[in-house]
Design an enzyme around this catalytic site. Structure first.
Site, PDB file in Angstrom:
ATOM      1  N   CYS A  24     -38.024  -6.353 140.204  1.00  0.00           N
ATOM      2  CA  CYS A  24     -38.680  -7.623 139.867  1.00  0.00           C
ATOM      3  C   CYS A  24     -37.647  -8.736 139.751  1.00  0.00           C
ATOM      4  O   CYS A  24     -38.009  -9.899 139.696  1.00  0.00           O
ATOM      5  CB  CYS A  24     -39.475  -7.487 138.578  1.00  0.00           C
ATOM      6  N   GLU A  37     -48.674   6.277 138.409  1.00  0.00           N
ATOM      7  CA  GLU A  37     -49.100   7.534 139.040  1.00  0.00           C
ATOM      8  C   GLU A  37     -48.223   7.879 140.244  1.00  0.00           C
ATOM      9  O   GLU A  37     -48.216   9.015 140.711  1.00  0.00           O
ATOM     10  CB  GLU A  37     -50.584   7.448 139.464  1.00  0.00           C
ATOM     11  N   SER A  56     -47.892  -5.751 139.023  1.00  0.00           N
ATOM     12  CA  SER A  56     -48.125  -6.924 139.873  1.00  0.00           C
ATOM     13  C   SER A  56     -48.953  -7.977 139.121  1.00  0.00           C
ATOM     14  O   SER A  56     -49.676  -7.641 138.171  1.00  0.00           O
ATOM     15  CB  SER A  56     -48.850  -6.479 141.137  1.00  0.00           C
ATOM     16  N   GLU A  81     -44.697 -12.383 147.107  1.00  0.00           N
ATOM     17  CA  GLU A  81     -43.812 -11.262 146.757  1.00  0.00           C
ATOM     18  C   GLU A  81     -43.948 -10.175 147.822  1.00  0.00           C
ATOM     19  O   GLU A  81     -45.035  -9.650 148.059  1.00  0.00           O
ATOM     20  CB  GLU A  81     -44.208 -10.681 145.386  1.00  0.00           C
ATOM     21  N   LYS A 114     -48.950   5.197 129.677  1.00  0.00           N
ATOM     22  CA  LYS A 114     -49.377   5.615 131.018  1.00  0.00           C
ATOM     23  C   LYS A 114     -48.297   5.208 132.016  1.00  0.00           C
ATOM     24  O   LYS A 114     -48.102   4.022 132.285  1.00  0.00           O
ATOM     25  CB  LYS A 114     -50.695   4.947 131.435  1.00  0.00           C
ATOM     26  N   PHE A 147     -44.163   1.274 139.249  1.00  0.00           N
ATOM     27  CA  PHE A 147     -43.447   2.395 139.873  1.00  0.00           C
ATOM     28  C   PHE A 147     -41.940   2.161 139.970  1.00  0.00           C
ATOM     29  O   PHE A 147     -41.179   3.098 140.190  1.00  0.00           O
ATOM     30  CB  PHE A 147     -44.014   2.657 141.288  1.00  0.00           C
TER      31      PHE A 147
HETATM   32  P1  NAD Z   1     -49.193  -2.368 140.159  1.00  0.00           P
HETATM   33  O1  NAD Z   1     -49.711  -3.617 139.556  1.00  0.00           O
HETATM   34  O2  NAD Z   1     -49.815  -1.874 141.413  1.00  0.00           O
HETATM   35  O3  NAD Z   1     -49.343  -1.144 139.109  1.00  0.00           O
HETATM   36  C1  NAD Z   1     -48.835  -1.253 137.804  1.00  0.00           C
HETATM   37  C2  NAD Z   1     -49.645  -0.348 136.886  1.00  0.00           C
HETATM   38  O4  NAD Z   1     -51.004  -0.803 136.869  1.00  0.00           O
HETATM   39  C3  NAD Z   1     -49.670   1.106 137.355  1.00  0.00           C
HETATM   40  O5  NAD Z   1     -49.482   1.938 136.238  1.00  0.00           O
HETATM   41  C4  NAD Z   1     -51.061   1.272 137.967  1.00  0.00           C
HETATM   42  O6  NAD Z   1     -51.603   2.560 137.774  1.00  0.00           O
HETATM   43  C5  NAD Z   1     -51.903   0.241 137.257  1.00  0.00           C
HETATM   44  N1  NAD Z   1     -52.929  -0.360 138.128  1.00  0.00           N
HETATM   45  C6  NAD Z   1     -52.832  -0.595 139.461  1.00  0.00           C
HETATM   46  N2  NAD Z   1     -53.952  -1.187 139.908  1.00  0.00           N
HETATM   47  C7  NAD Z   1     -54.764  -1.338 138.843  1.00  0.00           C
HETATM   48  C8  NAD Z   1     -56.070  -1.902 138.672  1.00  0.00           C
HETATM   49  N3  NAD Z   1     -56.748  -2.405 139.686  1.00  0.00           N
HETATM   50  N4  NAD Z   1     -56.611  -1.905 137.429  1.00  0.00           N
HETATM   51  C9  NAD Z   1     -55.922  -1.394 136.381  1.00  0.00           C
HETATM   52  N5  NAD Z   1     -54.687  -0.841 136.498  1.00  0.00           N
HETATM   53  C10 NAD Z   1     -54.110  -0.819 137.707  1.00  0.00           C
HETATM   54  O7  NAD Z   1     -47.611  -2.549 140.298  1.00  0.00           O
HETATM   55  P2  NAD Z   1     -46.588  -1.565 140.987  1.00  0.00           P
HETATM   56  O8  NAD Z   1     -46.782  -1.637 142.459  1.00  0.00           O
HETATM   57  O9  NAD Z   1     -46.608  -0.244 140.323  1.00  0.00           O
HETATM   58  O10 NAD Z   1     -45.199  -2.264 140.590  1.00  0.00           O
HETATM   59  C11 NAD Z   1     -44.636  -3.319 141.311  1.00  0.00           C
HETATM   60  C12 NAD Z   1     -44.955  -4.647 140.674  1.00  0.00           C
HETATM   61  O11 NAD Z   1     -44.466  -4.678 139.341  1.00  0.00           O
HETATM   62  C13 NAD Z   1     -44.282  -5.801 141.388  1.00  0.00           C
HETATM   63  O12 NAD Z   1     -45.193  -6.860 141.484  1.00  0.00           O
HETATM   64  C14 NAD Z   1     -43.117  -6.167 140.467  1.00  0.00           C
HETATM   65  O13 NAD Z   1     -42.670  -7.495 140.558  1.00  0.00           O
HETATM   66  C15 NAD Z   1     -43.732  -5.895 139.131  1.00  0.00           C
HETATM   67  N6  NAD Z   1     -42.721  -5.704 138.107  1.00  0.00           N
HETATM   68  C16 NAD Z   1     -42.520  -6.720 137.228  1.00  0.00           C
HETATM   69  C17 NAD Z   1     -41.548  -6.616 136.256  1.00  0.00           C
HETATM   70  C18 NAD Z   1     -41.318  -7.751 135.288  1.00  0.00           C
HETATM   71  O14 NAD Z   1     -40.483  -7.613 134.405  1.00  0.00           O
HETATM   72  N7  NAD Z   1     -42.028  -8.855 135.422  1.00  0.00           N
HETATM   73  C19 NAD Z   1     -40.775  -5.455 136.159  1.00  0.00           C
HETATM   74  C20 NAD Z   1     -41.012  -4.424 137.060  1.00  0.00           C
HETATM   75  C21 NAD Z   1     -41.996  -4.562 138.043  1.00  0.00           C
END
Ligand code: NAD
Length: 507
Positions: free
Chosen positions: A297, A192, A242, A398, A189, A165
Site C-alpha cells: 500500500c 482467505e 481495498s 490503484e 479474520k 492479502f
Molecule cells: P480486499 O479489499 O479485496 O480484501 C480485504 C479483506 O476484505 C479480506 O480479508 C477479504 O476477505 C475481505 N473482503 C473482500 N471483499 C469483501 C466484500 N465484498 N465484503 C466484505 N469483505 C470483503 O483487499 P486485498 O486485495 O486483500 O488487499 C489489497 C488492498 O489492500 C489494496 O487496495 C491495498 O492498497 C490495501 N492495503 C491498504 C493498506 C493501508 O494501510 N491503507 C495496507 C495494506 C493493504
C-alpha cells in the site's frame, strides 16, 4: 535457515491437503461450513491448503467466546497482560524463519521481504510491552478547591479485525496486540488468500496461555466481515484492504454503532526535483515500485519527474529495473516474486493493455515473463510506462502490481496538483536536496504518510499508520497512540475530598 538454490523436482507422493481450522475459545475447531476455498503457492500455482468460508454461526461462536472472556481479562492488570506478550514475542522469534517461509510460499514475496513483514509485525508486540505506560490516563488536582479530576482509559469489550492479502503476518499485528493489551478480547479474520502464516502464529498464541476466548481466529470471506460489522456484541472493527470494501465496512459498522477504522487502497507518487541525487532516487524508486511485486500500500507507482532531470532519471530507472530477477521468492537470487493469484495477474494485465490503448509508451513490458520450472506461477515482469498523462487510467487507479508510470512535470506546483487531485492519499515522496522544497511539499499535499528522500515511508509501530481521503475511512489510524485511543474509552471521575473542611467526627 533453509533457502533453496535451484528448482526442486516433486518426487514425494501427493500429500493430503491441509484443511484449515478456526481457533475459538482456546481450541482449534472445525467450522460448521461445508464450503472451502483453495489456497495456492503463488510461485508454483499448486494448491497448498483449503480455507473454510466460515458462516455467520461460526463467527458468532467466536464473538460469544470473546465476550465471555472479557470481564476477567479486563480485570487482569495491564502489567500482568504484558507477560503473555513476552511469551508470544519469544515464540515468534524462535519460529521466525518458519513463519517467513510460509509467508513467501502463500504470498510470493521474497524471503527478505517476508522477514521484513514479520519483523514489522513483531515491532508492535515490542511496543505493547509498554502498555502500562501507554494506557495511563490523566489527572489534575484542585480543578476547584478540594476537587480533583482523573480520567482513566478502559477497554470496551470485543474487537475484530479484517486483514488484506499483502502483509500476511504484519497487518493483523497492527491490531491484535493493542486491542488485547488494552484489555479487550479479539477476533481476527485473515485474508482467505494467505491464511497459513496466521495459523502458525495462532499455534504460538495457543502456547502463550492466554485465557480461553481472549484471542480468536475465524477464517472466511465477506460473511465473516459482515457479521463483525453487525453483531450486537462487537464494539469495534479494524479493517485493511481495498477502498470499496473499506468504505462498505466503515458504513456498515458505523450504522450498527461500532467504532470503525478502515484503511483503504492507494495510488502513491514519487516526485523527483532537479537537485535530487538521481542514482539514489532511481534505486529507491525501483525498490518502492517493484518491491513485493508492487503489492504494497506504500508502493510508489507513479514517478513525477521534473522536466530538467526527466530523461536521465527515466533511463536510470529502466536500467536498474532490468537488473531485477523475477522468480520464486524462496530462492536467494530472486529480486521480485509473483503476484498473489491468477485473477490478480489478469487484472494487472488488463491495466497494462489499458495503458497501451490510452497512448502511454511501454518502455519495459512484463506481460510475457517466464520463470523456468514455474510455468503455473503467477509471474509478471517489471513494467514501465513513459509519456503517461495524469488523466490516464494507469496514472489514476490503484494497479497493485509491478507497473510504474513516469510523468514529466513542469515544477513542484504541477507535481502537487497531480497528487492532490487523486482521490487516494496514502503516501507520496519527494526526492530533493532542498529543505524548502521538502517543506513546501509536506505542507501542501493532502497525504497521510510523506517520504523525503525515501520510497516507502512506513511509520514504525510507535507512530500511527494511515492515509487520508479514500485511503482511510474513520479518524483513528493503525498502531501508535491512535491504537490506544481506538481500543479504549475514557471515563472521567471528579471527586471532592476536601481536607480543609471539618470532618463529620469533628463537628
Ligand atoms: P480486499 O479489499 O479485496 O480484501 C480485504 C479483506 O476484505 C479480506 O480479508 C477479504 O476477505 C475481505 N473482503 C473482500 N471483499 C469483501 C466484500 N465484498 N465484503 C466484505 N469483505 C470483503 O483487499 P486485498 O486485495 O486483500 O488487499 C489489497 C488492498 O489492500 C489494496 O487496495 C491495498 O492498497 C490495501 N492495503 C491498504 C493498506 C493501508 O494501510 N491503507 C495496507 C495494506 C493493504
Amino acid at each position: 535457515m533453509e533457502t533453496l538454490t535451484a528448482p526442486q523436482k516433486k518426487t514425494s507422493p501427493a500429500k493430503e491437503i491441509q484443511k484449515i481450522q478456526n481457533y475459538v475459545n482456546g481450541k482449534w475447531v472445525t467450522p460448521e461450513t461445508t464450503e472451502y476455498l483453495d489456497v495456492t503457492n503463488s510461485a508454483t500455482g499448486e494448491i497448498i491448503a483449503h480455507v473454510p468460508v466460515s458462516t455467520g454461526k461460526d463467527v458468532s461462536s467466536a464473538i460469544e467466546a470473546a465476550q465471555a472472556a472479557f470481564p476477567a481479562w479486563r480485570e487482569t492488570p495491564p502489567a500482568e497482560r504484558v507477560k503473555y506478550f513476552f511469551r508470544w514475542k519469544n515464540l515468534l522469534e524462535e519460529n521466525f524463519e518458519e513463519i517467513a517461509r510460509l509467508c513467501t510460499i502463500e504470498h510470493g514475496k521474497t524471503l527478505i521481504e517476508s522477514r521484513g513483514d514479520l519483523r514489522r509485525g513483531i515491532d508492535n508486540i515490542d511496543n505493547v510491552i509498554g502498555i502500562p505506560s501507554l494506557i495511563m490516563g490523566e489527572s489534575f488536582e484542585d480543578i476547584a478547591k478540594g476537587i480533583d479530576c482523573r480520567s482513566v482509559r478502559r477497554p470496551l469489550g470485543v474487537f475484530t479485525a479484517i486483514a488484506p492479502f499483502n502483509f500476511p503476518p504484519m497487518v493483523p499485528m497492527w491490531f491484535l496486540p493493542y486491542a488485547v493489551a488494552c484489555g479487550n478480547t479479539f477476533v481476527l479474520k485473515p485474508s482467505e488468500q494467505v491464511p497459513l502464516s496466521q495459523v502458525k502464529i495462532f499455534e504460538l498464541i495457543d502456547k502463550c496461555g492466554f485465557p480461553a476466548g481472549v484471542v480468536n481466529l475465524v477464517n472466511g470471506t465477506k460473511d465473516v466481515v459482515n457479521t463483525f460489522c453487525t453483531h450486537p456484541l462487537v464494539k469495534g472493527v479494524s479493517f485493511v484492504g481495498s477502498s470499496p470494501v473499506a468504505k462498505h465496512v466503515y458504513e456498515t459498522g458505523c450504522k450498527h454503532g461500532k467504532r470503525v477504522q478502515a484503511l483503504g487502497g492507494a495510488k502513491n507518487f514519487l516526485v523527483a526535483m532537479p537537485d535530487a541525487n538521481i542514482d539514489v532516487a532511481a534505486k529507491v524508486m525501483c525498490d518502492s515500485g517493484f518491491g513485493c511485486a508492487g503489492e504494497r500500500c506504500l508502493a510508489g507507482s507513479v514517478i513525477l519527474a521534473h522536466k530538467d532531470i526527466y530523461p536521465r532519471l527515466r533511463d536510470k530507472v529502466v536500467s536498474i529495473a532490468k537488473t531485477f530477477k523475477v522468480g520464486n521468492g524462496l530462492y536467494p537470487d530472486t529480486g521480485m516474486g509473483p503476484v498473489i493469484s491468477k485473477v490478480h495477474k489478469e487484472k494487472v494485465l488488463r491495466y497494462i493493455e489499458t495503458g497501451i490503448k490510452e497512448g502511454a509508451t511501454l518502455l519495459m513490458d512484463g506481460r510475457n515473463v517466464t520463470v523456468p520450472g514455474h510455468e503455473n506461477g503467477f509471474f509478471l515482469g517489471l513494467t514501465i510506462f513513459d509519456n503517461v498523462k495524469p488523466e490516464m487510467t494507469i496514472a489514476k487507479e490503484e494497479i497493485f502490481g509491478p507497473v510504474v508510470c513516469i510523468i514529466k512535470v513542469e515544477d513542484l506546483d504541477h507535481a502537487i496538483s497531480i497528487i492532490n487531485s487523486n482521490p487516494y492519499a496514502n503516501t507520496s515522496s519527494i526526492f530533493t536536496d532542498s529543505g524548502s522544497a521538502a517543506r513546501e511539499f509536506s505542507y501542501k499535499i493532502d497525504i497521510g504518510m510523506i517520504g523525503i528522500n525515501l520510497g516507502v515511508p512506513a511509520p514504525m509501530a510507535f507512530f500511527s499508520f494511515g492515509g487520508a481521503k479514500e485511503s482511510l475511512f474513520g479518524d483513528l489510524k493503525a498502531h501508535g497512540k491512535h491504537s490506544i485511543y481506538f481500543y479504549t474509552d475514557t471515563k472521567t471521575i471528579v471527586s471532592r475530598w476536601d481536607h480543609t473542611m471539618p470532618r463529620k467526627s469533628e463537628q
